[in-house]
Design a protein around this motif. Structure first.
Motif, mmCIF file in Angstrom:
data_model
loop_
_atom_site.group_PDB
_atom_site.id
_atom_site.type_symbol
_atom_site.label_atom_id
_atom_site.label_comp_id
_atom_site.label_asym_id
_atom_site.label_seq_id
_atom_site.Cartn_x
_atom_site.Cartn_y
_atom_site.Cartn_z
ATOM 1 N N GLN A 78 -52.400 85.880 -45.160
ATOM 2 C CA GLN A 78 -51.230 86.374 -44.432
ATOM 3 C C GLN A 78 -51.605 86.856 -43.038
ATOM 4 O O GLN A 78 -50.869 86.632 -42.077
ATOM 5 C CB GLN A 78 -50.544 87.474 -45.221
ATOM 6 C CG GLN A 78 -49.785 86.956 -46.413
ATOM 7 C CD GLN A 78 -49.021 88.048 -47.130
ATOM 8 O OE1 GLN A 78 -49.447 89.200 -47.182
ATOM 9 N NE2 GLN A 78 -47.883 87.686 -47.690
ATOM 10 N N PHE A 79 -52.728 87.521 -42.924
ATOM 11 C CA PHE A 79 -53.173 87.973 -41.608
ATOM 12 C C PHE A 79 -53.370 86.780 -40.677
ATOM 13 O O PHE A 79 -52.888 86.784 -39.537
ATOM 14 C CB PHE A 79 -54.464 88.783 -41.731
ATOM 15 C CG PHE A 79 -55.146 89.039 -40.423
ATOM 16 C CD1 PHE A 79 -54.549 89.842 -39.470
ATOM 17 C CD2 PHE A 79 -56.365 88.462 -40.140
ATOM 18 C CE1 PHE A 79 -55.171 90.080 -38.245
ATOM 19 C CE2 PHE A 79 -56.994 88.695 -38.932
ATOM 20 C CZ PHE A 79 -56.398 89.496 -37.982
ATOM 21 N N LEU A 80 -54.047 85.741 -41.164
ATOM 22 C CA LEU A 80 -54.315 84.584 -40.318
ATOM 23 C C LEU A 80 -53.049 83.790 -40.003
ATOM 24 O O LEU A 80 -52.873 83.343 -38.876
ATOM 25 C CB LEU A 80 -55.363 83.680 -40.973
ATOM 26 C CG LEU A 80 -56.763 84.283 -41.023
ATOM 27 C CD1 LEU A 80 -57.706 83.370 -41.791
ATOM 28 C CD2 LEU A 80 -57.295 84.572 -39.629
ATOM 29 N N GLY A 82 -49.975 84.965 -39.823
ATOM 30 C CA GLY A 82 -49.217 85.754 -38.848
ATOM 31 C C GLY A 82 -49.857 85.735 -37.476
ATOM 32 O O GLY A 82 -49.192 85.471 -36.461
ATOM 33 N N LEU A 83 -51.158 85.984 -37.434
ATOM 34 C CA LEU A 83 -51.863 86.035 -36.154
ATOM 35 C C LEU A 83 -51.874 84.682 -35.464
ATOM 36 O O LEU A 83 -51.543 84.580 -34.275
ATOM 37 C CB LEU A 83 -53.305 86.518 -36.377
ATOM 38 C CG LEU A 83 -54.224 86.421 -35.166
ATOM 39 C CD1 LEU A 83 -53.874 87.513 -34.164
ATOM 40 C CD2 LEU A 83 -55.674 86.510 -35.578
ATOM 41 N N PHE A 113 -43.218 86.627 -38.337
ATOM 42 C CA PHE A 113 -44.646 86.327 -38.429
ATOM 43 C C PHE A 113 -45.502 87.555 -38.136
ATOM 44 O O PHE A 113 -46.603 87.692 -38.685
ATOM 45 C CB PHE A 113 -45.005 85.149 -37.527
ATOM 46 C CG PHE A 113 -44.672 83.832 -38.162
ATOM 47 C CD1 PHE A 113 -45.568 83.206 -39.008
ATOM 48 C CD2 PHE A 113 -43.446 83.237 -37.945
ATOM 49 C CE1 PHE A 113 -45.254 82.002 -39.618
ATOM 50 C CE2 PHE A 113 -43.118 82.036 -38.546
ATOM 51 C CZ PHE A 113 -44.021 81.420 -39.386
ATOM 52 N N GLY A 114 -45.014 88.466 -37.303
ATOM 53 C CA GLY A 114 -45.728 89.731 -37.105
ATOM 54 C C GLY A 114 -45.759 90.538 -38.388
ATOM 55 O O GLY A 114 -46.793 91.127 -38.756
ATOM 56 N N GLY A 117 -48.331 89.059 -40.739
ATOM 57 C CA GLY A 117 -49.685 89.428 -40.330
ATOM 58 C C GLY A 117 -50.021 90.872 -40.628
ATOM 59 O O GLY A 117 -51.113 91.186 -41.131
ATOM 60 N N GLY A 120 -50.587 91.374 -44.253
ATOM 61 C CA GLY A 120 -51.929 90.912 -44.617
ATOM 62 C C GLY A 120 -53.002 91.932 -44.298
ATOM 63 O O GLY A 120 -53.912 92.164 -45.106
#
Length: 174
Positions: A78-80, A82-83, A113-114, A117, A120
């Motif tokens: 999720q972090f990737l 979003g980022l 998307f923020g 991220g 995540g």
């Protein structure tokens, strides 16, 4: 790993939002993809739906059983997502200058998307052992826990290969 009550309450909300948007993109691609910062056709909207459906599925798995490894994988994914989605939008617009940054659809897309991220990052921080605790460096060790089926199969396969390799090497040197 036992999730605290705040995570237990939050994960179904996240799962519902991601799942509903994923199903919406799959079944009604032009309606649910209409607010994106760039125009997307029905085919691409349906392809993008996999991102949200996979996120909902991963969230469900973590909510249901919550092994540390699954929380880490979901958090990192999720972090990737979003980022990299937001970063990709900025990089692409720097070259083509076609994104209306004040449009409500663009702001909603950035918020979506923020949020993915940030969610995540919070999952990564919530996984035990990610943030260093007040332990001395010499006391740190790598804990290998076989908690999920995939890691158990990988562990068994590695043990089998190593055992075969050792057996073959011993027979050559005997």
């Amino acid at each position: 790993m036992i999730l605290n009550p705040a995570w237990r309450a939050y994960l179904p909300v996240e799962m519902t939002i991601l799942g509903a948007y994923g199903v919406g993109l799959l079944l009604f691609p032009l309606t649910f993809g209409g607010f994106w910062p760039w125009p997307i056709d029905a085919f691409h909207a349906q392809v993008y739906s996999a991102i949200f459906l996979a996120g909902a599925g991963g969230t469900y798995l973590v909510w249901r059983s919550a092994p540390r490894e699954e929380l880490l994988v979901l958090g990192l994914a999720q972090f990737l997502v979003g980022l990299l989605a937001v970063l990709g939008l900025f990089i692409t617009d720097a070259a083509v200058h076609r994104i209306d940054w004040t449009a409500a659809g663009t702001l909603c897309w950035l918020a979506l998307f923020g949020w993915i991220g940030i969610s995540g990052i919070l999952k990564l921080c919530a996984a035990p052992g990610i943030l260093p605790r007040n332990r001395h460096r010499s006391q740190r060790r790598l804990d290998f826990q076989v908690t999920s089926g995939a890691s158990c199969r990988a562990y068994c396969l590695c043990r089998f290969v190593l055992t075969q390799f050792r057996t073959e090497n011993r027979s050559h040197f005997s």
